[in-house]
Each structure stands twice: as C-alpha cells, then as structure tokens.
Scaffold this motif. Structure first.
Motif, PDB file in Angstrom:
ATOM      1  N   ARG A 183       0.830  -1.200   0.000  1.00  0.00           N
ATOM      2  CA  ARG A 183       0.000   0.000   0.000  1.00  0.00           C
ATOM      3  C   ARG A 183       0.870   1.260   0.000  1.00  0.00           C
ATOM      4  O   ARG A 183       0.611   2.208  -0.749  1.00  0.00           O
ATOM      5  CB  ARG A 183      -0.880  -0.035   1.250  1.00  0.00           C
ATOM      6  N   ARG A 199      -3.687  12.798  -3.894  1.00  0.00           N
ATOM      7  CA  ARG A 199      -4.370  13.460  -2.777  1.00  0.00           C
ATOM      8  C   ARG A 199      -5.860  13.186  -2.823  1.00  0.00           C
ATOM      9  O   ARG A 199      -6.483  12.896  -1.799  1.00  0.00           O
ATOM     10  CB  ARG A 199      -4.109  14.974  -2.817  1.00  0.00           C
ATOM     11  N   ALA A 200      -6.417  13.236  -4.034  1.00  0.00           N
ATOM     12  CA  ALA A 200      -7.855  12.983  -4.163  1.00  0.00           C
ATOM     13  C   ALA A 200      -8.192  11.538  -3.815  1.00  0.00           C
ATOM     14  O   ALA A 200      -9.319  11.227  -3.461  1.00  0.00           O
ATOM     15  CB  ALA A 200      -8.312  13.315  -5.583  1.00  0.00           C
ATOM     16  N   SER A 201      -7.197  10.643  -3.916  1.00  0.00           N
ATOM     17  CA  SER A 201      -7.424   9.240  -3.550  1.00  0.00           C
ATOM     18  C   SER A 201      -7.214   9.007  -2.059  1.00  0.00           C
ATOM     19  O   SER A 201      -7.161   7.859  -1.620  1.00  0.00           O
ATOM     20  CB  SER A 201      -6.495   8.327  -4.349  1.00  0.00           C
ATOM     21  N   GLY A 202      -7.041  10.076  -1.310  1.00  0.00           N
ATOM     22  CA  GLY A 202      -6.954   9.938   0.134  1.00  0.00           C
ATOM     23  C   GLY A 202      -5.544   9.778   0.672  1.00  0.00           C
ATOM     24  O   GLY A 202      -5.364   9.410   1.833  1.00  0.00           O
ATOM     25  N   ILE A 203      -4.532  10.034  -0.156  1.00  0.00           N
ATOM     26  CA  ILE A 203      -3.150   9.886   0.317  1.00  0.00           C
ATOM     27  C   ILE A 203      -2.683  11.220   0.903  1.00  0.00           C
ATOM     28  O   ILE A 203      -2.773  12.259   0.247  1.00  0.00           O
ATOM     29  CB  ILE A 203      -2.225   9.449  -0.831  1.00  0.00           C
ATOM     30  N   TYR A 204      -2.194  11.156   2.128  1.00  0.00           N
ATOM     31  CA  TYR A 204      -1.660  12.352   2.791  1.00  0.00           C
ATOM     32  C   TYR A 204      -0.239  12.530   2.265  1.00  0.00           C
ATOM     33  O   TYR A 204       0.731  12.132   2.892  1.00  0.00           O
ATOM     34  CB  TYR A 204      -1.666  12.126   4.304  1.00  0.00           C
TER      35      TYR A 204
ATOM     36  N   HIS B  80      -6.963  14.953   1.108  1.00  0.00           N
ATOM     37  CA  HIS B  80      -7.040  13.570   1.573  1.00  0.00           C
ATOM     38  C   HIS B  80      -8.070  13.416   2.689  1.00  0.00           C
ATOM     39  O   HIS B  80      -8.673  12.353   2.835  1.00  0.00           O
ATOM     40  CB  HIS B  80      -5.665  13.054   1.988  1.00  0.00           C
ATOM     41  N   ALA B  83     -11.423  13.187   1.051  1.00  0.00           N
ATOM     42  CA  ALA B  83     -11.583  11.834   0.505  1.00  0.00           C
ATOM     43  C   ALA B  83     -11.971  10.857   1.611  1.00  0.00           C
ATOM     44  O   ALA B  83     -12.817   9.984   1.420  1.00  0.00           O
ATOM     45  CB  ALA B  83     -10.294  11.393  -0.181  1.00  0.00           C
ATOM     46  N   GLU B  84     -11.352  11.019   2.785  1.00  0.00           N
ATOM     47  CA  GLU B  84     -11.671  10.132   3.908  1.00  0.00           C
ATOM     48  C   GLU B  84     -13.116  10.295   4.381  1.00  0.00           C
ATOM     49  O   GLU B  84     -13.734   9.350   4.876  1.00  0.00           O
ATOM     50  CB  GLU B  84     -10.713  10.388   5.080  1.00  0.00           C
ATOM     51  N   PRO B 112      -7.641   5.277   1.556  1.00  0.00           N
ATOM     52  CA  PRO B 112      -8.287   5.764   2.781  1.00  0.00           C
ATOM     53  C   PRO B 112      -8.986   4.671   3.587  1.00  0.00           C
ATOM     54  O   PRO B 112      -9.320   4.892   4.743  1.00  0.00           O
ATOM     55  CB  PRO B 112      -9.291   6.800   2.277  1.00  0.00           C
ATOM     56  N   THR B 175     -12.634   4.226  -3.185  1.00  0.00           N
ATOM     57  CA  THR B 175     -12.574   4.875  -1.873  1.00  0.00           C
ATOM     58  C   THR B 175     -13.893   4.709  -1.114  1.00  0.00           C
ATOM     59  O   THR B 175     -14.039   5.269  -0.030  1.00  0.00           O
ATOM     60  CB  THR B 175     -12.269   6.383  -2.012  1.00  0.00           C
TER      61      THR B 175
END
Lengths: 327, 262
Positions: A183, A199-204, B80, B83-84, B112, B175
C-alpha cells in the motif's frame, strides 16, 4: 500474487547465495574491499531510490545523511569511547531528527526548488564537518575509529566485514522490495505519477513524502556508520556535494523505481572509478558524460534501457526475418 | 437519520465565493445535492465549474461561504481528509497513475480504507498481508463493475482514452464514496462511449452513491441528471430539472443561444 512473492524470494535468495560464495573464490583483499564499498553504496542507493525513483522527490544532499551517520559513529566511538553498536543507533536517531527538521519545510517544495534546498542542506552539513574542528577534527579528518565487533569477534578482516555489510544491505533490499510492493509503495508511486490524483485518492502526500525522506536518511546513516568503522578514518571530503551527485548518478544509471537497478547502478559506478583510475581527476567528467548519455538515450536507466534495446533488436530481427520469408 | 429522510441534502454549498486576483471564479453560489441523485452542473468554459469542484474537495480554500457534507462542514479540510469523509472525484484531464497497471490504479483508491504503514509493509506483518488481499479483492470487484477486469494487468496507459476515463471513475469508487464528483467525464468520448458512460453513471447512482457531474455534453447531462445547475461567470444562472432548464428563457438567452435545445 503468491507466484510473484515466490519469484521475489527466488531473486533475493539467489542473489544472497551468489554474494555468500564470492569470498570463497575471491581472496584478494583489494577486490573484497571494492565489494564492501559496493555494498555500502548499494545501501545508500536503495534508500535514495525509494525517495527519488519511487516517490519522485529529488535530493542533492544525501551525502549529508551518509556523513551524519559516519561522523556520529566516528566521534562517539573514537572520542567518547562508546561501543560501536549503540553509537550506530544514536547516529540513526540523530539522522532521523535532522531529516525531520530539514524534510518538513523542504518537502513543501517541488522540482528545482527541492533540489536547491537539499543541495544547500548538503553544503551546510559539509561545512559543519569541516569547521567544527573540536568535534570532527576538521579538514584533516577524524582518526582512531575502532573496527566493529560482534560479541568478542572483531570484524577486522575484509572477508568478515564483507559478510556483515552485505547481510545488512541484503536485509535493506528485502525491506525495500516489501515496501515497494505494498500500500505504501503504491502511494509513493502515485505521488510520482500525479500528486493531485494521489491526494484525491486519500493519500496524505505531505506526510508520506516526509516519511520516505526519513527512511532514505536512515539507510544513508547506517551506510555511513558501516563506512566509518570500515576505513576507521573519515574526512569531510567523502561527504561533499560531489558524492551526493555520484549517488544520484547511481540511481539514474541503475534505473529509477527499480530496487535491483539500484544494486546495478551502485556496482557499476563503484567499479568504474577503479577502472578509470588512469584518468585521475577527469573521472568526474566521465561521470557527467555517463549521466548525460543515460538521460538522453536511456532515461529509464541502464538496466531497463538495455532490456528495451534488446526487445527492439529482436523485434527488428523478427520483422526482417518475416519480410525475407514473405518476399 | 439522514438516509431515511427522503431527499435530505448530502452536499450543501452556502454562498461560496472564490477569486483569483481580480477574477471572480465563483460568486456567491449556493446549491444542494439531495442524497441518491445525479446533479449536473453546466456552463461555458470559465464559468467556475471546476473551481467549484476544487473548493469542495479541499484543493482550494473558499474566500467566503461554507460547504456542508453529510451534515458536517468541510471547511479547512485538505484533499485527503475530504476523501476520507467520503467524497471522491475525477479530473478534467484524466489523472491516472501512468506507471501502474489498471488493477494497481484502482488499488490506490483503497488507500483511505486501509492502514498499513512503512513498518508493517517492510516486514510483511500478517495484518498488512490480510489487508493487501482485501485491497486486491475489492479492486477486482470494482474492475468487474466497470467492465475492465480483462485489462487488470495491462498498463493503464495502454487503455483507449474512453476507458481511461472509466478507470479513473473506478479508482474513485474504490474509496467507497458517498459522493462522486465527475469533472467533464464525457469530454473526448464519442457518442457510443458517452452513452455507455451514461449507463455506468446511472448504475453508480443506483448502487447508492450520489453523483455530481460537471459537463459540456448536453445529451449526457439532459439524459442522466435529476437536477441541473447552470453557471455563468461564476454565478448561478438557473437551477431545476433538465426539462425546466431547457425551457428557462434566461438560460436560453444567456448561455444556450436562441435555439432551443434538442
């Protein structure tokens, strides 16, 4: 997936076996020393490759982390008589602290700006090594660094040290292969390919970039400690800007985003100066040339580039063969 | 509560404004997106549609106004975090991960919903391995849903453009969003691909995901959307059902020209 795992273990296993056999055949101390340097450089390049090749964040100051590891180990053991293994751990802790201090602001930058910031950081650390004479011994270097020992066995023979260095390096390779195929590894590659999409996929992304910077700094720090205890004498010139560039060259030649490529890049560019010794100070010119040629003709790196060339050749041969039989 | 209540707004924008220098990209825009609907946002280039998406997803911070999602404000959240919370999006210029396979692209979308970090990945701890299997299963499921399972192992760049758009939607679906924002999903697609896309969007809505669609393509918007918001120069021009919009004299005069829509 399981087949792939086995495949990876097969690669690591055969590479490890090959490495284990080398000292049984090669007894020449000079060759073994070169092999040890290849191991240390591989450790550095595998770490830098996680940052550059996978996450796509350039560092032109990586020699500084190598130097921090070497000098912390050197000063603590030579001057303060601490035993080497705890000193190595302290070196890692210190390097992590410095990497966080530098990484948090620097990794907000991208592209040329990040390159310039890490470049500046590398130069500052180099100047510290040179000017803090009371601590580091200054330009004339730090002497009297003890050899490493495991229990009561002192690793003062190239052969034993070879095994130590390559055991650690191989371990680092395995960890990196695992990270890359996970991951976290996917997230790193995602940052490289499209930061907005990551970022839009939730990755910080901001935090992940700092972590991979820290991880690559840890690799460099351990490599530095191993280096210091191997040659027992260190001076600032080993950790200058040119060495940072050399590391970047190793990553690029080996191929970005390829762990085995990193091994290849480190080996090639460690052996090359030995072969090119006849050119004296011009070896850096040759490095520059290699970097240029690889970037222009094989931007994927030598390993991938050679494979592509082979594919192209085969395709052409097949096409030529086909047209002959057809005509 | 919210789900049970018919047509409670999942997303609510309240007096949103954003300007860049002297350009007012979005001016006091307010709208609601009810749960379970497909909302279309149309308007000419530069009307502020993409800016609106960037405000909702945290890529930009609004100068004024507020956005509420699922009953909570999205104010101050970065992408992010949005997204969460359950907002997924695609991009106007297809932002895929070019050096990954089709399957891997969707797997990234599981980020996420998973937690493995450097340590558990490096040492392949058992929970990380289990999680990785779950990620693969879920991603495979999504590839089935969007009809790309046969291309799972291909590099994402090997897909024709239309399927790249579909893959990007698949990554967003991974997601597990409550709300899916699609930025001009039909641009660059031919008529057949657009119809196919329309069916996919309806299936996504039917699976319980609310959709907001920014679009130029009238046929798609008029066909699939429950509600349409028309923007012009950063302002709301009109809002209503596709039929209302087609007949709205202001919309026809200001944006669509004098000819009525087909």
């Amino acid at each position: 997936m399981i087949r792939f795992l086995k495949y990876t273990w097969f690669q690591v296993g055969s590479f490890g076996l090959l490495l284990a056999l080398v000292p049984l055949v090669v007894t020449n101390r000079y060759y073994l020393n070169v092999m040890i340097f290849i191991g240390i450089h591989t450790l550095l390049v595998v770490g830098l490759n996680l940052l550059m090749g996978y996450a796509g964040q350039i560092s032109l100051g990586h020699a500084a982390f190598f130097g921090l590891g070497a000098y912390t180990s050197g000063v603590l053991t030579a001057t303060y008589k601490l035993s080497p293994w705890p000193a190595m751990v302290i070196a890692v802790v210190l390097t992590v602290a410095v990497a966080l201090l530098v990484g948090v602001p620097a990794l907000k930058l991208t592209g040329y700006y990040l390159a310039m910031a890490t470049l500046g950081f590398g130069i500052i650390v180099y100047i510290c090594f040179k000017e803090l004479v009371w601590l580091t011994g200054g330009p004339s270097g730090l002497v009297g660094i003890p050899k490493l020992s495991i229990g009561t066995v002192v690793l003062d023979e190239p052969r034993t040290y070879y095994y130590l260095v390559w055991a650690i390096t191989l371990g680092a390779i395995v960890l990196s292969l695992n990270i890359v195929d996970s991951r976290v590894g996917r997230a790193l590659r995602a940052i490289h390919d499209s930061e907005p999409a990551a970022r839009a996929s939730g990755i910080y992304t901001a935090r992940l970039k700092i972590w991979v910077f820290v991880v690559s700094a840890i690799y460099a720090s351990v490599a530095g400690s191993l280096y210091a205890h191997f040659i027992t004498f260190i001076s600032p010139s080993s950790f200058d800007f040119m060495f940072s560039i050399k590391l970047v060259t190793m990553v690029v030649v080996g191929g970005m985003a390829s762990i085995w490529g990193a091994v290849f890049g480190a080996a090639t560019l460690t052996v090359l100066p030995e072969v090119l010794a006849v050119f004296h100070d011009f070896d850096i010119v040759i490095f520059g040339l290699i970097l240029m040629v690889v970037m222009i003709f094989m931007p994927q790196g030598l390993t991938r580039g050679a494979l592509d060339l082979w594919e192209k050749y085969r395709l052409q041969r097949d096409v030529a063969g086909g047209s002959l039989s057809g005509g | 509560m919210m789900v049970e209540e018919m047509n409670a707004p999942l997303l609510k924008a309240d007096n949103l404004s954003k300007s860049f220098g002297g350009i007012h990209a979005v001016r006091q825009v307010s709208f609601e997106v009810p749960t379970g609907q497909i909302k279309g946002i149309i308007g000419p280039n530069g009307a502020g549609k993409t800016t609106l998406f960037n405000l909702i997803t945290g890529f930009y911070a609004a100068d004024a106004g507020a956005i509420y999602f699922n009953g909570r404000t999205l104010d101050g959240l970065v992408p992010h975090q949005v997204a969460e919370r359950g907002v997924a999006r695609t991009f106007q210029n297809v932002e895929l991960f070019d050096r990954m396979t089709v399957l891997e692209n969707v797997m990234v979308g599981r980020h996420p919903k998973s937690r493995a970090g450097f340590i558990s990945a490096a040492f392949r701890l058992s929970h990380a391995r289990r999680e990785e299997n779950n990620i693969i299963n879920k991603a495979t499921e999504i590839l089935n849903f969007i009809g790309l399972s046969e291309r799972a192992a291909s590099p994402s760049t090997s897909l024709p453009f239309g399927l790249q758009r579909v893959l990007e939607i698949g990554r967003a679906l991974a997601t597990d969003p409550l709300l899916l924002l699609l930025d001009e999903p039909a641009s660059g697609l031919n008529a057949g691909e657009t119809r196919e896309l329309g069916r996919l969007i309806c299936r996504i809505r039917d699976s319980g995901i609310t959709v907001v669609l920014v679009e130029h393509d009238m046929s798609l918007t008029m066909e699939v959307c429950d509600q349409i918001l028309v923007m012009d120069y950063g302002r709301t021009l009109a809002e209503g059902s596709p039929r209302d919009i087609q007949q709205d004299p202001e919309v026809i005069a200001a944006y669509l020209g004098d000819e009525p829509l087909a």
